[in-house]
Design a protein around this motif. Sequence first.
Motif, PDB file in Angstrom:
ATOM      1  N   GLY A  97      30.030  -4.274 -28.840  1.00 42.51           N
ATOM      2  CA  GLY A  97      28.923  -4.077 -27.909  1.00 42.51           C
ATOM      3  C   GLY A  97      29.164  -2.917 -26.967  1.00 42.51           C
ATOM      4  O   GLY A  97      29.847  -1.946 -27.303  1.00 42.51           O
ATOM      5  N   LEU A  98      28.615  -3.027 -25.754  1.00 49.48           N
ATOM      6  CA  LEU A  98      28.757  -1.956 -24.784  1.00 49.48           C
ATOM      7  C   LEU A  98      28.548  -2.500 -23.376  1.00 49.48           C
ATOM      8  O   LEU A  98      28.057  -3.612 -23.179  1.00 49.48           O
ATOM      9  N   ARG A 139      21.249   7.431 -36.223  1.00 51.47           N
ATOM     10  CA  ARG A 139      20.688   8.135 -35.057  1.00 51.47           C
ATOM     11  C   ARG A 139      20.977   7.378 -33.771  1.00 51.47           C
ATOM     12  O   ARG A 139      21.203   7.984 -32.714  1.00 51.47           O
ATOM     13  N   VAL A 140      20.959   6.059 -33.844  1.00 55.73           N
ATOM     14  CA  VAL A 140      21.333   5.254 -32.681  1.00 55.73           C
ATOM     15  C   VAL A 140      22.786   5.522 -32.294  1.00 55.73           C
ATOM     16  O   VAL A 140      23.115   5.651 -31.112  1.00 55.73           O
ATOM     17  N   ASN A 141      23.658   5.625 -33.273  1.00 52.42           N
ATOM     18  CA  ASN A 141      25.064   5.917 -33.001  1.00 52.42           C
ATOM     19  C   ASN A 141      25.213   7.239 -32.264  1.00 52.42           C
ATOM     20  O   ASN A 141      25.981   7.348 -31.295  1.00 52.42           O
ATOM     21  N   MET A 142      24.480   8.258 -32.701  1.00 50.39           N
ATOM     22  CA  MET A 142      24.534   9.560 -32.035  1.00 50.39           C
ATOM     23  C   MET A 142      24.090   9.450 -30.577  1.00 50.39           C
ATOM     24  O   MET A 142      24.702  10.038 -29.674  1.00 50.39           O
ATOM     25  N   ALA A 143      23.023   8.681 -30.331  1.00 51.46           N
ATOM     26  CA  ALA A 143      22.522   8.517 -28.966  1.00 51.46           C
ATOM     27  C   ALA A 143      23.531   7.777 -28.102  1.00 51.46           C
ATOM     28  O   ALA A 143      23.762   8.139 -26.938  1.00 51.46           O
ATOM     29  N   GLN A 161      23.115  -1.683 -35.578  1.00 52.46           N
ATOM     30  CA  GLN A 161      21.997  -2.009 -36.460  1.00 52.46           C
ATOM     31  C   GLN A 161      20.940  -2.822 -35.722  1.00 52.46           C
ATOM     32  O   GLN A 161      19.738  -2.602 -35.893  1.00 52.46           O
ATOM     33  N   GLU A 162      21.361  -3.769 -34.877  1.00 50.43           N
ATOM     34  CA  GLU A 162      20.414  -4.555 -34.093  1.00 50.43           C
ATOM     35  C   GLU A 162      19.638  -3.658 -33.133  1.00 50.43           C
ATOM     36  O   GLU A 162      18.423  -3.796 -32.974  1.00 50.43           O
ATOM     37  N   LEU A 163      20.337  -2.735 -32.500  1.00 50.32           N
ATOM     38  CA  LEU A 163      19.669  -1.807 -31.592  1.00 50.32           C
ATOM     39  C   LEU A 163      18.703  -0.906 -32.357  1.00 50.32           C
ATOM     40  O   LEU A 163      17.617  -0.581 -31.867  1.00 50.32           O
ATOM     41  N   ARG A 168      14.734   6.992 -25.987  1.00 44.47           N
ATOM     42  CA  ARG A 168      14.317   5.676 -26.501  1.00 44.47           C
ATOM     43  C   ARG A 168      15.464   4.686 -26.448  1.00 44.47           C
ATOM     44  O   ARG A 168      15.300   3.533 -26.034  1.00 44.47           O
ATOM     45  N   VAL A 169      16.632   5.123 -26.869  1.00 46.63           N
ATOM     46  CA  VAL A 169      17.805   4.243 -26.845  1.00 46.63           C
ATOM     47  C   VAL A 169      18.191   3.912 -25.412  1.00 46.63           C
ATOM     48  O   VAL A 169      18.462   2.755 -25.079  1.00 46.63           O
TER      49      VAL A 169
END
Length: 238
Positions: free
Chosen positions: A226-227, A206-210, A194-196, A168-169
């Motif tokens: 960012g990235l 969980r987003v951080n883990m992904a 948090q925005e993601l 999903r991410v």
Amino acid sequence: MKTPNERKLPYMLQTRRTPTAQELASIPWLVSLKPQDRRLAEQALEVGDCLQGDYVCIAGKPVRYWLGVIDGLLKMSNNRADGSSISYAGLPTGGWFGEGTALKREHYRYDIQALRKSTIAALPVDTFHLLLNRSIEFNRIIMNQLSERVGQFITSRETDRMSNPDSRVARSLAALVNPVLAPSSDNALRITQQELAYLVGLSRQRVNMALVKLAQEQLIALEYGGLQVLDRAALTDY
């Protein structure tokens, strides 16, 4: 985050102004128009600011503009019958949206909400149709937008059904750097975890883990604030 009923009139409609030369230069499709059509569009364009949590578009309201993001990040979403929310797309800097609704002059079937303070450009729907009637170049722009948007929505529905958070991410990141729908991204995303998380419907943790996993696989590079997307195709197929 505010609900649509808490702000009946989007904040940007209260702060409308003439765009600056720098803001006009940041609108990617203007350069494709013939000089007379570009002047028409530039004279009609308006710019407004919205705050984090503000609704730029509200489901059920009539269309008034074709809209684009000069700077910021928006979320396109809708509410399911069970009260949960489905997120269709993130709309980053450089992205334009709502062309299908503007074409049919119908009411919005989705909400557009600002995930951070954003600056929005607005082309009145009457000017939108005038350009459609007189400009082949503008027609081509809208056709390309619609083609990419169909593919994006198909992918987003498929992604929404995925149980794998990493996928999903990954797919959400790929959509945010779509070269047609987000031509200003240059594969660099100024986005917080948090925005993601708001976009994909997961917790920030969980987003951080992904993100860490995707970085380990060298599909993205994490940066301060960012990235960088290193392999968009691989993220799309993740």
